[in-house]
Design a protein around this motif. Structure first.
Motif, short mmCIF file in Angstrom:
data_model
loop_
_atom_site.label_atom_id
_atom_site.label_comp_id
_atom_site.label_asym_id
_atom_site.label_seq_id
_atom_site.Cartn_x
_atom_site.Cartn_y
_atom_site.Cartn_z
N CYS A 47 3.52 0.67 2.91
CA CYS A 47 3.38 -0.37 3.93
C CYS A 47 3.20 -1.72 3.25
O CYS A 47 2.37 -1.87 2.34
CB CYS A 47 2.19 -0.08 4.84
SG CYS A 47 2.45 1.35 5.94
N CYS A 50 6.47 -0.76 7.35
CA CYS A 50 6.29 0.51 6.62
C CYS A 50 7.61 1.25 6.52
O CYS A 50 8.49 1.12 7.39
CB CYS A 50 5.26 1.39 7.33
SG CYS A 50 3.60 0.66 7.45
N THR A 53 0.72 5.62 0.24
CA THR A 53 -0.08 6.80 0.56
C THR A 53 0.80 8.04 0.51
O THR A 53 1.93 8.02 0.98
CB THR A 53 -0.70 6.69 1.96
OG1 THR A 53 -1.42 5.47 2.06
CG2 THR A 53 -1.65 7.85 2.23
N THR A 66 -5.10 6.23 -0.66
CA THR A 66 -4.16 5.11 -0.63
C THR A 66 -4.35 4.24 -1.87
O THR A 66 -5.49 3.92 -2.23
CB THR A 66 -4.37 4.26 0.63
OG1 THR A 66 -4.11 5.07 1.78
CG2 THR A 66 -3.45 3.05 0.65
N HIS A 67 -3.23 3.86 -2.50
CA HIS A 67 -3.27 2.96 -3.65
C HIS A 67 -2.54 1.68 -3.28
O HIS A 67 -1.53 1.72 -2.56
CB HIS A 67 -2.62 3.60 -4.88
CG HIS A 67 -3.32 4.84 -5.34
ND1 HIS A 67 -4.62 4.85 -5.77
CD2 HIS A 67 -2.89 6.13 -5.43
CE1 HIS A 67 -4.97 6.09 -6.12
NE2 HIS A 67 -3.94 6.88 -5.91
N ALA A 68 -3.03 0.55 -3.76
CA ALA A 68 -2.46 -0.73 -3.35
C ALA A 68 -2.38 -1.69 -4.52
O ALA A 68 -3.08 -1.54 -5.54
CB ALA A 68 -3.30 -1.34 -2.23
N THR A 115 2.11 -0.29 -7.51
CA THR A 115 0.87 0.35 -7.11
C THR A 115 0.51 1.39 -8.16
O THR A 115 1.38 1.85 -8.92
CB THR A 115 1.02 1.05 -5.75
OG1 THR A 115 1.90 2.18 -5.90
CG2 THR A 115 1.55 0.11 -4.70
N GLU A 134 9.15 5.23 4.58
CA GLU A 134 8.69 6.47 3.93
C GLU A 134 9.87 7.27 3.42
O GLU A 134 11.03 7.01 3.75
CB GLU A 134 7.87 7.31 4.91
CG GLU A 134 8.62 7.67 6.18
CD GLU A 134 7.71 8.30 7.21
OE1 GLU A 134 8.24 9.12 8.01
OE2 GLU A 134 6.50 7.99 7.25
N GLU A 190 0.84 -1.19 0.00
CA GLU A 190 0.00 0.00 0.00
C GLU A 190 0.88 1.24 0.00
O GLU A 190 1.92 1.27 0.66
CB GLU A 190 -0.92 0.00 1.22
CG GLU A 190 -1.84 -1.20 1.30
CD GLU A 190 -2.61 -1.27 2.60
OE1 GLU A 190 -2.26 -0.49 3.53
OE2 GLU A 190 -3.56 -2.08 2.71
N THR A 243 0.24 8.31 -7.64
CA THR A 243 -0.44 9.44 -7.01
C THR A 243 0.38 10.69 -7.27
O THR A 243 1.62 10.64 -7.32
CB THR A 243 -0.63 9.21 -5.50
OG1 THR A 243 -1.46 10.26 -4.97
CG2 THR A 243 0.69 9.22 -4.77
#
Length: 285
Positions: A268, A279, A232, A237-239, A254, A281, A230, A257
């Protein structure tokens, strides 16, 4: 002839793999069944490489071959004409029921002209022109050889001559890329890796960003069926999820965005075997 966008995108992806593998054209020749000159044409987009050449380069770079083979399929379909719409065959004209005027017989063929016998002066002129043309060809050949070999200097690789300096133009930008596939939108080339992560199960994860598309996404490989990723940022959120063994052997992405510089992107990983979620970032630069 200018390569098609499909072949240009494939060549750009192959050059990225070559750079990642740290190999010269000579190194590719030594480690694959394909010659240095063939690799030069493949990497410039002048010639569509064999499917096996694409797989070999992915193997040398330590990358899954799914993405590049998909690009190869598109380029091969364009080159072979399978991607072109079929042409409608025109039916032959129907014979007329009305009697027409009698057709005239074809005129007899004209007698062939006797071969021209050159005079002595004509023979001398033909010989002179032939010699001049031969001299020009030899001169051009010698000049080309000097340019290619660098006048006896160490081996120089013709990798940059005629190679496009940038990938094909993307098909979306910023918000128009939202929830779109990065490969279909030509955002997969010329990307920046924002962060990487290796999970406890052995899966490899990356956060990716393409400044020309103004969008980010996450990808995973070395996965198992049921793994889920996933991503974000500032929006929804795109998965993506591994649904079969084919997905597990390739990259899985994914949707994208839209992200501006300074945006925090978070991914994640949810493994299939109920291990803890992991997760990581990064900030778009």
């Amino acid at each position: 002839m200018t390569p098609s966008p499909e072949r240009t995108q494939l060549a750009f992806a192959l050059r990225e793999l070559k750079q990642r593998a740290g190999l010269s054209l000579t190194g590719l020749e030594e480690r694959t069944p394909f010659s240095k000159s063939s690799w030069g044409r493949y990497l410039k987009g002048e010639t569509l490489p064999p499917r096996e050449a694409v797989r070999e380069l992915c193997r040398l770079a330590g990358e899954p071959d799914g993405h590049c083979l998909a690009l190869w399929e598109l380029a091969e379909a364009e080159t072979s004409g399978r991607a072109a719409p079929p042409q409608t065959e025109q039916p032959p004209p129907e014979p007329s029921s009305e009697p027409g005027p009698p057709s005239k017989p074809p005129p007899p063929p004209a007698p062939a002209a006797p071969p021209h016998k050159p005079t002595r002066h004509g023979s001398w002129r033909i010989a002179a022109v032939t010699a001049a043309a031969l001299t020009a060809v030899l001169t051009l050949t010698a000049t080309a050889a000097l340019l290619l070999t660098g006048s006896g200097s160490p081996e120089s690789e013709p990798e940059t001559t005629g190679i496009p300096t940038s990938p094909p133009a993307p098909r979306c930008r910023d918000t128009s890329c939202e929830a779109r596939d990065p490969m279909n939108m030509r955002c997969g080339s010329g990307t920046h890796t924002l962060a990487t992560h290796r999970t406890a199960t052995g899966a490899r994860l990356e956060l990716r960003h393409n400044p020309r598309c103004g969008a980010s996404w996450a990808r995973m490989w070395s996965t198992e069926v049921g793994d889920r990723l996933e991503m974000t940022a500032s929006g929804p959120t795109h998965a993506t999820e591994v649904v079969d063994a084919l997905d597990a052997r390739n990259y899985l992405y994914t949707p994208m965005t839209a992200t501006d510089p300074g945006t925090l992107v978070r991914a994640c990983f949810r493994p299939a075997h109920r291990s803890p979620r992991e997760c990581f970032e990064a900030t778009v630069r």
